[in-house]
Design a protein around this motif. Structure first.
Motif, PDB file in Angstrom:
ATOM      1  N   TYR A  17      31.038  -7.500   9.266  1.00 52.74           N
ATOM      2  CA  TYR A  17      31.686  -8.632   9.061  1.00 52.74           C
ATOM      3  C   TYR A  17      31.266  -9.310   7.663  1.00 52.74           C
ATOM      4  O   TYR A  17      32.141  -9.980   7.075  1.00 52.74           O
ATOM      5  CB  TYR A  17      31.640  -9.505  10.305  1.00 52.74           C
ATOM      6  CG  TYR A  17      32.078  -9.282  11.572  1.00 52.74           C
ATOM      7  CD1 TYR A  17      32.973  -8.645  11.671  1.00 52.74           C
ATOM      8  CD2 TYR A  17      31.054  -9.592  12.493  1.00 52.74           C
ATOM      9  CE1 TYR A  17      33.518  -7.953  13.076  1.00 52.74           C
ATOM     10  CE2 TYR A  17      31.489  -9.185  13.753  1.00 52.74           C
ATOM     11  CZ  TYR A  17      32.499  -8.648  14.022  1.00 52.74           C
ATOM     12  OH  TYR A  17      32.837  -7.979  15.334  1.00 52.74           O
ATOM     13  N   ALA A  18      30.268  -8.822   7.104  1.00 51.29           N
ATOM     14  CA  ALA A  18      29.837  -9.634   5.989  1.00 51.29           C
ATOM     15  C   ALA A  18      29.035  -8.692   4.984  1.00 51.29           C
ATOM     16  O   ALA A  18      28.494  -9.003   4.064  1.00 51.29           O
ATOM     17  CB  ALA A  18      29.041 -10.648   6.347  1.00 51.29           C
ATOM     18  N   ILE A 105      26.126 -17.889   6.347  1.00 55.23           N
ATOM     19  CA  ILE A 105      27.050 -17.287   6.889  1.00 55.23           C
ATOM     20  C   ILE A 105      26.957 -17.042   8.385  1.00 55.23           C
ATOM     21  O   ILE A 105      26.075 -16.361   8.904  1.00 55.23           O
ATOM     22  CB  ILE A 105      27.568 -16.030   6.053  1.00 55.23           C
ATOM     23  CG1 ILE A 105      27.474 -16.219   4.623  1.00 55.23           C
ATOM     24  CG2 ILE A 105      28.695 -15.369   6.800  1.00 55.23           C
ATOM     25  CD1 ILE A 105      27.726 -15.003   3.745  1.00 55.23           C
ATOM     26  N   LEU A 150      29.494 -20.790   5.394  1.00 56.40           N
ATOM     27  CA  LEU A 150      30.978 -20.132   5.595  1.00 56.40           C
ATOM     28  C   LEU A 150      30.875 -19.497   7.030  1.00 56.40           C
ATOM     29  O   LEU A 150      29.660 -19.163   7.763  1.00 56.40           O
ATOM     30  CB  LEU A 150      30.976 -19.078   4.768  1.00 56.40           C
ATOM     31  CG  LEU A 150      30.816 -19.359   3.117  1.00 56.40           C
ATOM     32  CD1 LEU A 150      30.727 -18.093   2.164  1.00 56.40           C
ATOM     33  CD2 LEU A 150      31.922 -20.125   2.993  1.00 56.40           C
ATOM     34  N   MET A 152      32.243 -16.296   9.322  1.00 57.38           N
ATOM     35  CA  MET A 152      32.897 -14.926   9.214  1.00 57.38           C
ATOM     36  C   MET A 152      33.665 -14.762  10.477  1.00 57.38           C
ATOM     37  O   MET A 152      33.212 -15.330  11.483  1.00 57.38           O
ATOM     38  CB  MET A 152      31.928 -13.866   8.871  1.00 57.38           C
ATOM     39  CG  MET A 152      30.799 -13.904  10.162  1.00 57.38           C
ATOM     40  SD  MET A 152      29.486 -12.635   9.594  1.00 57.38           S
ATOM     41  CE  MET A 152      28.161 -13.235  10.714  1.00 57.38           C
ATOM     42  N   HIS A 161      41.065 -17.244  12.804  1.00 63.84           N
ATOM     43  CA  HIS A 161      40.347 -17.441  11.648  1.00 63.84           C
ATOM     44  C   HIS A 161      41.061 -17.745  10.322  1.00 63.84           C
ATOM     45  O   HIS A 161      42.018 -17.108  10.051  1.00 63.84           O
ATOM     46  CB  HIS A 161      39.589 -16.057  11.369  1.00 63.84           C
ATOM     47  CG  HIS A 161      38.720 -15.961  10.258  1.00 63.84           C
ATOM     48  ND1 HIS A 161      37.540 -16.330  10.159  1.00 63.84           N
ATOM     49  CD2 HIS A 161      38.804 -15.238   8.980  1.00 63.84           C
ATOM     50  CE1 HIS A 161      37.020 -16.192   8.869  1.00 63.84           C
ATOM     51  NE2 HIS A 161      37.786 -15.378   8.236  1.00 63.84           N
ATOM     52  N   GLU A 248      36.557  -8.889   2.644  1.00 68.77           N
ATOM     53  CA  GLU A 248      35.931  -9.609   3.595  1.00 68.77           C
ATOM     54  C   GLU A 248      36.466 -11.293   3.554  1.00 68.77           C
ATOM     55  O   GLU A 248      36.552 -11.603   2.154  1.00 68.77           O
ATOM     56  CB  GLU A 248      34.452  -9.870   3.609  1.00 68.77           C
ATOM     57  CG  GLU A 248      34.101  -8.312   4.015  1.00 68.77           C
ATOM     58  CD  GLU A 248      32.396  -8.008   3.597  1.00 68.77           C
ATOM     59  OE1 GLU A 248      31.907  -6.998   4.324  1.00 68.77           O
ATOM     60  OE2 GLU A 248      31.851  -8.837   3.063  1.00 68.77           O
ATOM     61  N   PHE A 250      36.249 -15.578   4.768  1.00 70.55           N
ATOM     62  CA  PHE A 250      35.438 -16.497   5.071  1.00 70.55           C
ATOM     63  C   PHE A 250      36.184 -17.749   5.311  1.00 70.55           C
ATOM     64  O   PHE A 250      36.925 -17.938   4.296  1.00 70.55           O
ATOM     65  CB  PHE A 250      34.176 -16.556   4.243  1.00 70.55           C
ATOM     66  CG  PHE A 250      33.401 -15.273   4.208  1.00 70.55           C
ATOM     67  CD1 PHE A 250      32.430 -14.853   5.217  1.00 70.55           C
ATOM     68  CD2 PHE A 250      33.527 -14.587   2.936  1.00 70.55           C
ATOM     69  CE1 PHE A 250      31.770 -13.480   4.938  1.00 70.55           C
ATOM     70  CE2 PHE A 250      32.836 -13.455   2.731  1.00 70.55           C
ATOM     71  CZ  PHE A 250      31.896 -12.895   3.989  1.00 70.55           C
TER      72      PHE A 250
END
Length: 272
Positions: A17-18, A105, A150, A152, A161, A248, A250
């Motif tokens: 995810y990050a 995050i 942030l 994710m 999201h 990606e 956020f």
């Protein structure tokens, strides 16, 4: 130097995810740490908890090496049993303070999906509230100011999201894929077994086939979409944004220090 802390529920989630953002920050000379609030010891169809926890910790460090992440901590909490308790809130608060995080995050705190993921998001939200509060003691001294936070996405939060910020991860895609493949217990075994394509999984160590396998079956968390183009345009300009294949995204958290576009670009010196 920017100090970033990515907090998830299970080992392998920060990577998928990050992981690209983490790799970009690391290559720019910034310090990134991953923290998971469980040890992932439920996530397998064959292995028992104790050996699986050991294996997943080893996988986590290999993933960190692939991305340039300098630290990877895993809480000694059983997978599937994470609850947003005060005790764990203080442990998360201590981790945020000890890392002296400028940027945190985290996962979404609300919504469907794995209860551990939602609990992890809630724990971060509640911990950040006390990041600067001196009379809430957690070991390390309080931060001088709140970190920017942030959120994710994960597999269950995609429908709601909000992609406020998008990062072009094309330059580090192979590093992200290799970090995912380091978690062979998940990307080559457990998730394919859960989702019914275990027979398609390549042999461990075949990096080219493994990268293709992750690209195919985890495309939702790799590819730039039309929904991400406006955020990519804000970050890189329209000409660059149109060329991005992998990104990606956020959401700006409602907790923590509220940063405007100028500060976000300063905090994330990886754009354009």
């Amino acid at each position: 130097m920017l100090r970033t802390l990515v907090i998830a529920a299970h080992p392998d989630e920060p990577e998928i995810y990050a992981g690209g953002t983490a790799a970009l920050l690391a290559r720019a000379g910034h310090a990134v740490k991953f923290l998971t609030l469980t040890n992932g010891d439920a996530g397998h169809h064959e292995m028992e908890r104790a050996p699986l926890a050991r294996r997943r910790a080893e996988e986590a460090w290999r993933a960190a090496d692939a991305l340039g992440v300098v630290d990877y901590s895993i809480f000694d909490v059983h997978d599937g049993l994470l609850e947003p308790t005060v005790e764990l809130r203080l442990r998360v608060l201590a981790a945020i303070r000890a890392w002296r995080a400028d940027l945190v995050i985290a996962l979404h705190a609300d919504g469907p999906g794995h209860p551990d993921n939602r609990a992890a998001g809630r724990l971060v939200e509640h911990a950040v509230a006390f990041a600067t509060t001196r009379n809430v003691e957690a070991g390390p001294p309080p931060l001088e100011r709140q970190p920017v936070c942030l959120v994710m996405t994960d597999y269950a939060s995609t429908p709601f999201h909000r992609p406020d910020l998008a990062v072009d991860v094309d330059p580090v895609l192979d590093a992200k894929l290799d970090a995912c493949l380091a978690h062979a217990s998940q990307f080559l075994e457990y998730a394919p077994w859960q989702r019914g394509f275990l027979d398609q999984a390549p042999a461990q160590g075949d990096m080219a086939a493994g990268r293709d396998f992750v690209r195919t079956h985890w495309a939702d968390f790799l590819l730039a979409t039309e929904q991400t183009r406006p955020a990519l345009t804000r970050s890189y300009g329209a000409e660059h944004a149109a060329t991005v294949h992998h990104a990606e995204t956020f959401q700006l958290a409602e907790y923590g220090r509220q940063a405007d576009e100028v500060e976000l670009r300063r905090l994330l010196p990886i754009f354009g």
